[in-house]
Design an enzyme around this catalytic site. Structure first.
Site: not given
Ligand code: EZ4
Ligand code: CO
Length: 405
Positions: A37, A122, A147, A159, A212, A214, A238, A264, A285, A314, A318, A341, A405
């Site tokens: 991606n 999701h 999730r 995000y 998640d 992120h 996650e 992931e 993952r 994962h 994408d 997922e 970070w």
């Molecule tokens: O941000 O696949 O768990 N899923 C995720 C995704 C990722 C994208 C990044 O390309 O965290 O949404």
């Molecule tokens: Co993720």
């Protein structure tokens, strides 16, 4: 059975997908996913210029040897571009072997360990109520795990939560420059604990809930979040923190019993080795497309099983349906499979290109008995959806500092 050609395709039926077709002199071919991606064309060039020429004339049956040849032979080991390219070749070779043996790939891996593959859906909403309503829909459809993500009030965009702003699938597949998103840990904490408190009040304790982060928190912030979420009994939290420094997960681990998941973005077994062997995580993952294919995912699953770590591949939009199929075969086999997922199979355009044979019923997925990976790629349909440059967003604190970070 000799490899005669390696074809590389890029299409964008809403998201960019890089797909590989490995042809042989016996007429059998295999399909693999090489989607990275935001950096898709780097993998295309890498495959066409540097990988394909090395494969012509090799025996397509020697999956392990070809994997080792590509991984060790390159000198410049690892890396996201390199490993996505190797992954696609590896998936295609497993597809070929399955077709040659007239068996689905899970049979070649060791056969079925379970009735079906448990999925988590999701639910992403603009408000807590919106998120909970979407969760209710998934539960009504039979999903046993969901999730939950929710927009953080006061931030321009959160995000992974595009919500009703635009079609989730379309918008993420057409971002010609990286969008920039605000982040505030303080504002996020105000929202996230309330989200899970209300979710348990509304749905009770039977449904599995996941979240998640992120990677937006520091290790000590993750530790605090894990503690605060303990009463709501998550299946896992996650990507709480980045673990480039794998030891940093000790900080989180010593403070909370909330199960942790990561991996992931990992490319190799080495990226997750310390986390697994020190039992700092509960779910690994790694994705077949980003960690070098089915061959290394099997190795990682076996390694993880020694330390009571489960697999949870994962499954974001994408990762193409080809990757999802590869995961399905691994998941049916792996004795230590945890959960998969799941975000559906893409839009109508995507379904014209990728003809998969996965069935979902009551939150459980199964493949058909089709040989190989059980997926077809329509080259002609793919041509109707050309590549569009599209980036992932960049995250900044409210004072403008680049974050994550
Ligand atoms: O941000 O696949 O768990 N899923 C995720 C995704 C990722 C994208 C990044 O390309 O965290 O949404
Ligand atoms: Co993720």
């Amino acid at each position: 059975m000799k490899i005669t050609q390696v074809k590389v395709f890029v299409c964008n039926p809403g998201r960019n997908f890089v797909t590989v077709k490995v042809m042989t002199d016996e007429g059998i071919y295999g399909i693999g996913d090489a989607t990275l991606n935001g950096r898709e064309m780097a993998v295309v060039a890498y495959l066409e210029e540097h990988v394909a020429p090395c494969l012509i004339g090799r025996d397509a049956h020697n999956i392990e040897d070809i994997w080792q040849y590509l991984y060790r032979g390159v000198y410049w080991r690892k890396g996201a571009v390199n490993m996505a390219a190797i992954a696609a070749i590896d998936m295609a070779l497993w597809d070929i072997k399955g077709k040659a043996a007239n068996m689905p790939v899970y049979q070649l891996l060791g056969g079925r360990s379970r009735r079906g593959v448990t999925l988590y859906a999701h639910a992403s909403g603009e408000t807590i109520e919106d998120t909970l309503n979407k969760t209710a829909e998934h539960i009504a459809q039979g999903f046993k795990a969901v999730r939950l993500q929710c927009a953080v009030p006061g931030l321009n965009v959160t995000y992974g939560v595009l919500g009703d702003k635009a079609d989730y699938f379309e918008l993420q597949g057409s971002r010609p420059l990286p969008p920039e998103e605000d982040w505030s840990t303080q504002k996020y904490f105000n929202m996230v604990v309330d989200l899970f408190k209300q979710a348990r009040e509304r749905f009770g304790n039977d449904v599995h809930l996941l979240h998640d982060v992120h990677s937006r928190l520091t290790p000590i912030e993750s530790a605090r979040l894990g503690k605060l979420l303990e009463p709501y009994n998550l299946l896992f939290l996650e990507d709480a923190s980045i673990a480039e420094n794998q030891d940093s997960y000790k900080v989180i681990r010593q403070h909370t019993t909330t199960p942790l998941a990561i991996g992931e973005t990992y490319n190799t077994i080495w990226d997750c080795k310390n986390l697994i062997q020190n039992q700092l995580i509960d779910y690994i993952r790694v994705a077949a497309t980003h960690a070098g294919g089915i061959t290394p995912l099997r190795r990682i699953a076996d390694f993880a099983s020694v330390y009571n770590v489960k697999t949870a591949p994962h499954g974001a939009p994408d990762l193409s349906p080809v990757c999802f199929a590869a995961h399905m075969h691994l998941n049916l086999w792996a004795p230590n499979f945890g959960i998969q997922e799941f975000v559906g199979f893409g839009n109508e355009h995507s379904k014209r290109i990728f003809k998969h044979t996965v069935e979902v019923k009551d939150g459980l997925a199964n493949v058909s008995e089709a040989p190989g990976l059980g997926i077809e790629f329509d080259e002609e349909a793919a041509k109707e959806y050309p590549y569009k440059r599209s980036y992932l967003p960049v995250s900044r604190l409210e004072d403008g500092t680049v974050w994550n970070w």
